[in-house]
Scaffold this active site. Structure first.
Site, PDB file in Angstrom:
ATOM      1  N   GLY A 169       0.943  -1.361   0.000  1.00 51.28           N
ATOM      2  CA  GLY A 169      -0.176   0.007  -0.001  1.00 51.28           C
ATOM      3  C   GLY A 169       0.891   1.303  -0.123  1.00 51.28           C
ATOM      4  N   GLY A 170       0.238   2.393   0.545  1.00 51.98           N
ATOM      5  CA  GLY A 170       0.994   3.551   0.519  1.00 51.98           C
ATOM      6  C   GLY A 170       2.339   3.660   1.221  1.00 51.98           C
ATOM      7  N   GLY A 404      22.468  13.524 -29.792  1.00 52.14           N
ATOM      8  CA  GLY A 404      21.983  13.859 -28.507  1.00 52.14           C
ATOM      9  C   GLY A 404      22.665  13.200 -27.214  1.00 52.14           C
ATOM     10  N   ALA A 405      23.035  11.716 -27.434  1.00 51.59           N
ATOM     11  CA  ALA A 405      23.490  10.994 -26.215  1.00 51.59           C
ATOM     12  C   ALA A 405      24.970  11.382 -26.078  1.00 51.59           C
ATOM     13  CB  ALA A 405      23.487   9.479 -26.782  1.00 51.59           C
TER      14      ALA A 405
HETATM   15  C1  HXC Z   1      -3.332  -3.831  11.909  1.00 49.40           C
HETATM   16  C2  HXC Z   1      -2.237  -6.052  11.328  1.00 49.40           C
HETATM   17  C3  HXC Z   1      -1.807  -5.384  10.069  1.00 49.40           C
HETATM   18  C4  HXC Z   1      -2.337  -4.034   9.913  1.00 49.40           C
HETATM   19  C5  HXC Z   1      -0.888  -7.235   9.964  1.00 49.40           C
HETATM   20  N1  HXC Z   1      -1.485  -6.993  11.197  1.00 49.40           N
HETATM   21  N2  HXC Z   1      -1.335  -6.219   9.335  1.00 49.40           N
HETATM   22  N3  HXC Z   1      -2.931  -5.409  12.288  1.00 49.40           N
HETATM   23  N4  HXC Z   1      -3.215  -3.389  10.974  1.00 49.40           N
HETATM   24  N5  HXC Z   1      -2.186  -3.483   8.828  1.00 49.40           N
HETATM   25  C6  HXC Z   1      -1.639  -8.035  12.489  1.00 49.40           C
HETATM   26  C7  HXC Z   1      -2.510  -9.233  12.052  1.00 49.40           C
HETATM   27  O1  HXC Z   1      -3.566  -8.916  12.493  1.00 49.40           O
HETATM   28  C8  HXC Z   1      -1.786 -10.257  12.894  1.00 49.40           C
HETATM   29  O2  HXC Z   1      -2.284  -9.947  14.471  1.00 49.40           O
HETATM   30  C9  HXC Z   1      -0.155  -9.917  13.128  1.00 49.40           C
HETATM   31  O3  HXC Z   1      -0.227  -8.457  12.508  1.00 49.40           O
HETATM   32  C10 HXC Z   1       0.523 -10.803  11.982  1.00 49.40           C
HETATM   33  O4  HXC Z   1      -0.128 -10.708  10.970  1.00 49.40           O
HETATM   34  P1  HXC Z   1      -0.374 -12.142  10.225  1.00 49.40           P
HETATM   35  O5  HXC Z   1      -1.356 -11.775   9.145  1.00 49.40           O
HETATM   36  O6  HXC Z   1      -0.649 -13.408  11.230  1.00 49.40           O
HETATM   37  O7  HXC Z   1       0.941 -12.456   9.391  1.00 49.40           O
HETATM   38  P2  HXC Z   1       1.267 -12.878   8.044  1.00 49.40           P
HETATM   39  O8  HXC Z   1       0.454 -14.342   7.849  1.00 49.40           O
HETATM   40  O9  HXC Z   1       2.640 -13.078   8.021  1.00 49.40           O
HETATM   41  O10 HXC Z   1       0.599 -11.805   7.041  1.00 49.40           O
HETATM   42  C11 HXC Z   1       1.275 -10.590   7.062  1.00 49.40           C
HETATM   43  C12 HXC Z   1       0.386  -9.678   5.957  1.00 49.40           C
HETATM   44  C13 HXC Z   1      -1.203  -9.924   6.428  1.00 49.40           C
HETATM   45  C14 HXC Z   1       0.576 -10.151   4.581  1.00 49.40           C
HETATM   46  C15 HXC Z   1       0.959  -8.274   6.131  1.00 49.40           C
HETATM   47  O11 HXC Z   1      -0.994  -9.519   7.937  1.00 49.40           O
HETATM   48  C16 HXC Z   1      -1.840  -8.799   5.740  1.00 49.40           C
HETATM   49  O12 HXC Z   1      -2.346  -8.940   4.856  1.00 49.40           O
HETATM   50  N6  HXC Z   1      -1.951  -7.586   6.561  1.00 49.40           N
HETATM   51  C17 HXC Z   1      -2.614  -6.581   6.129  1.00 49.40           C
HETATM   52  C18 HXC Z   1      -2.168  -5.987   4.931  1.00 49.40           C
HETATM   53  C19 HXC Z   1      -2.644  -4.690   4.748  1.00 49.40           C
HETATM   54  O13 HXC Z   1      -3.817  -4.675   3.904  1.00 49.40           O
HETATM   55  N7  HXC Z   1      -2.370  -3.306   5.041  1.00 49.40           N
HETATM   56  C20 HXC Z   1      -2.799  -2.069   5.035  1.00 49.40           C
HETATM   57  C21 HXC Z   1      -2.262  -1.798   3.620  1.00 49.40           C
HETATM   58  S1  HXC Z   1      -2.768  -0.090   2.992  1.00 49.40           S
HETATM   59  P3  HXC Z   1      -2.437 -11.199  15.420  1.00 49.40           P
HETATM   60  O14 HXC Z   1      -3.586 -10.290  16.556  1.00 49.40           O
HETATM   61  O15 HXC Z   1      -2.719 -12.208  14.921  1.00 49.40           O
HETATM   62  O16 HXC Z   1      -1.212 -10.896  16.259  1.00 49.40           O
HETATM   63  C22 HXC Z   1      -1.807   1.044   3.762  1.00 49.40           C
HETATM   64  C23 HXC Z   1      -2.231   2.208   3.541  1.00 49.40           C
HETATM   65  C24 HXC Z   1      -1.128   2.936   3.667  1.00 49.40           C
HETATM   66  O17 HXC Z   1      -0.969   0.538   4.373  1.00 49.40           O
HETATM   67  C25 HXC Z   1      -1.560   4.360   3.492  1.00 49.40           C
HETATM   68  C26 HXC Z   1      -0.185   5.332   3.529  1.00 49.40           C
HETATM   69  C27 HXC Z   1      -0.261   6.485   2.751  1.00 49.40           C
END
Ligand code: HXC
Length: 516
Positions: A169-170, A404-405
């Site tokens: 994501g971001g 140009g290069a």
């Molecule tokens: C809160 C999160 C989290 C998140 C992971 N966790 N990502 N909690 N916010 N974004 C937590 C899980 O709930 C889990 O909690 C623990 O971290 C470990 O994650 P797992 O899923 O068990 O690990 P894994 O199987 O290795 O998978 C990792 C992962 C997956 C692929 C990153 O967790 C995932 O898809 N997370 C969501 C990613 C996502 O969509 N993020 C938002 C992106 S958009 P527990 O309670 O079990 O310990 C973004 C916008 C930013 O970031 C914008 C900025 C401009």
């Protein structure tokens, strides 16, 4: 021991446990280290000076009031690496997947501000599930502030980020705003939208690795500057990269004498350019024959391999190397190589690193793919970057330098301090063969078999125009030198230029508007 002392000691114990034993185990099963273990490998023993140690988040919704750990999932502090000061942040995946909430983000932003105040490089180790979903817009605000401080630090202190887990994501924009990205093969990935969203949005089926794995970013997107197999290697590479960089834009890069004779002449270079102008060779052999032995650290090695960039040393002084690679697309410039070269030139200029350019370029890559992709605006970036750069600029034309290069690749006309040419150099508007096809169009149309005549005219054109002596007569080339004497000559030139302080007479402006 009083209760209060033992309470503090037990809190300290807790700190290193992050999200708990189970989560630490899960991290190890994935072949990853924890933030604290990485820290131990990264910094000099006893040098770590933490801040924000007891910071916690202040969210309450979705059960967050029951999920608090000191540090809020990121280790931040000042430290030394090989005796040099740095600011570091390491995300801790064991607590809520290293997700970035308001306070976690505030700690990273504070790391960057500390680095700016004290003029030291920033080293980040990213391992995070991205914006902490439970914290909503507070998390986005946190990211926004990290990006803002990344931008404020750009060109002031070097920023290096190693990706050691997810970065989606971001979240990808903070590393993208840094100067160098290192990715660990198989355990790290970067993308704006993950495979599930890609499938839902456009029906494309793709794996994590195919979408944003380390190799994809090293070869196709150019997002990663380096790819390594293990976290230990990544940390070793951070240390190596740092050895070429100054702490900030007001300092010079570190001088390290590696014991290579500055007068060393490599006879092999006199025969490296093939007799046949259509044959290729590996420009890396030229670079490695000239710079201090073993000092060349190539950057973005697999992305746009028709250009070669990297750091090296000349008699111990750090330089940035830019070169065309005749072994790929005959060294022609294209969209990706233009981006690769121009950003590197700007980096070197920002951090007082002299630029040494090796030229062997027939021109820009022709065709609709390049034109429609905007090779015009991308190629213009090289011209912009070289013209703007005020660090010492030394250019060596080893073979072709056309059109140009020729101008773009660090020519005298864009402000190079010294331009040398090897006797094999060919400098003209275009290569002899296409040139005679144009200027002798009518004569060639009248003969049955034009090949012989093209060859004859081309030889004549080469001897009259496409050689190093015509531009040397005009002073566009300072000297024609033997390939074997390149090392001693550019070391002498560089050492004179190290005191260069150029303030070109530029009209007052807020900033230029470089092509993008
Ligand atoms: C809160 C999160 C989290 C998140 C992971 N966790 N990502 N909690 N916010 N974004 C937590 C899980 O709930 C889990 O909690 C623990 O971290 C470990 O994650 P797992 O899923 O068990 O690990 P894994 O199987 O290795 O998978 C990792 C992962 C997956 C692929 C990153 O967790 C995932 O898809 N997370 C969501 C990613 C996502 O969509 N993020 C938002 C992106 S958009 P527990 O309670 O079990 O310990 C973004 C916008 C930013 O970031 C914008 C900025 C401009």
């Amino acid at each position: 021991m009083t209760d209060k002392i033992s309470d503090l000691l037990s809190k300290r114990e807790q700190l290193k446990k992050g999200g708990g034993e189970e989560r630490i185990k899960a991290q190890h099963v994935k072949g990853k280290l924890t933030a604290w273990e990485r820290l131990e490998l990264l910094v000099d023993p006893g040098s770590f000076t933490p801040f924000g140690t007891f910071v916690t988040h202040r969210a309450n919704l979705f059960g967050m009031d029951k999920r608090r750990v000191y540090g809020d999932g990121v280790v931040t502090g000042l430290a030394k690496i090989d005796g040099r000061k740095v600011a570091v942040y390491l995300q801790d995946f064991t607590f809520m997947g290293g997700s970035v909430g308001e306070m976690h983000a505030a700690k990273i932003a504070a790391t960057i501000r500390h680095a700016l105040k004290t003029g030291v490089p920033i080293i980040g180790i990213n391992d995070s599930g991205g914006a902490r979903i439970q914290e909503g817009v507070d998390s986005l605000k946190g990211y926004g502030e990290i990006f803002y401080w990344n931008v404020m630090a750009s060109g002031v202190v070097p920023q290096i980020v190693a990706i050691m887990g997810p970065c989606a994501g971001g979240a990808v924009y903070s590393p993208a705003l840094a100067d160098f990205i290192i990715m660990v093969r198989k355990t790290s990935y970067m993308f704006i939208t993950g495979p599930r969203v890609v499938k839902a949005a456009i029906g494309e089926e793709v794996t994590f690795e195919e979408l944003g794995g380390a190799d994809v970013h090293a070869e196709k997107s150019g997002v990663a500057d380096f790819v390594v197999d293990t976290e230990e290697e990544a940390i070793g590479l951070i240390k190596k990269l740092l050895s070429y960089l100054p702490p900030n834009n007001l300092d010079d890069p570190p001088y390290i004498d590696v014991g290579d004779d500055p007068e060393r002449e490599d006879e092999y270079l006199n025969s490296i350019i093939p007799e046949d102008p259509l044959k290729s060779y590996d420009i890396r052999e030229v670079i490695e024959g000239i710079v201090d032995k073993g000092s060349f650290l190539e950057v973005k090695e697999r992305f746009a391999p028709n250009a070669v960039i990297g750091f090296a040393r000349l008699n111990g002084h750090v330089v940035g190397i830019v070169a065309n690679q005749p072994a790929v697309y005959a060294g022609a410039l294209d969209i990706d190589s233009s981006d690769k070269i121009s950003r590197f030139v700007r980096f070197c200029d920002a951090f007082n690193i002299p630029i040494i350019t090796f030229v062997d370029v027939g021109g820009f890559l022709p065709g609709t793919v390049q034109e429609h992709g905007g090779v015009i605006r991308h190629g213009a970036k090289i011209i912009y970057a070289y013209s703007e750069a005020t660090v010492p600029k030394i250019t060596i034309i080893v073979r072709k330098a056309y059109g140009g290069a020729y101008i773009a690749m660090g020519s005298k006309h864009l402000g190079a301090d010294f331009v040398y040419a090897w006797p094999t150099a060919e400098i003209a508007v275009m290569g002899p063969e296409p040139a005679v096809e144009i200027i002798y169009k009518r004569q060639l149309a009248e003969v049955e078999n034009k090949e012989e005549l093209v060859k004859k005219f081309a030889e004549d054109y080469r001897s009259k125009i496409a050689n190093p002596y015509v531009p040397a007569e005009r002073g566009y080339i300072d000297d024609v030198i033997l390939p074997s004497e390149t090392r001693p000559r550019i070391i002498k030139t560089l050492e004179f230029l190290l005191s260069k302080r150029e303030r070109p007479p530029r009209p007052s402006r807020k900033h230029g508007v470089p092509p993008t």
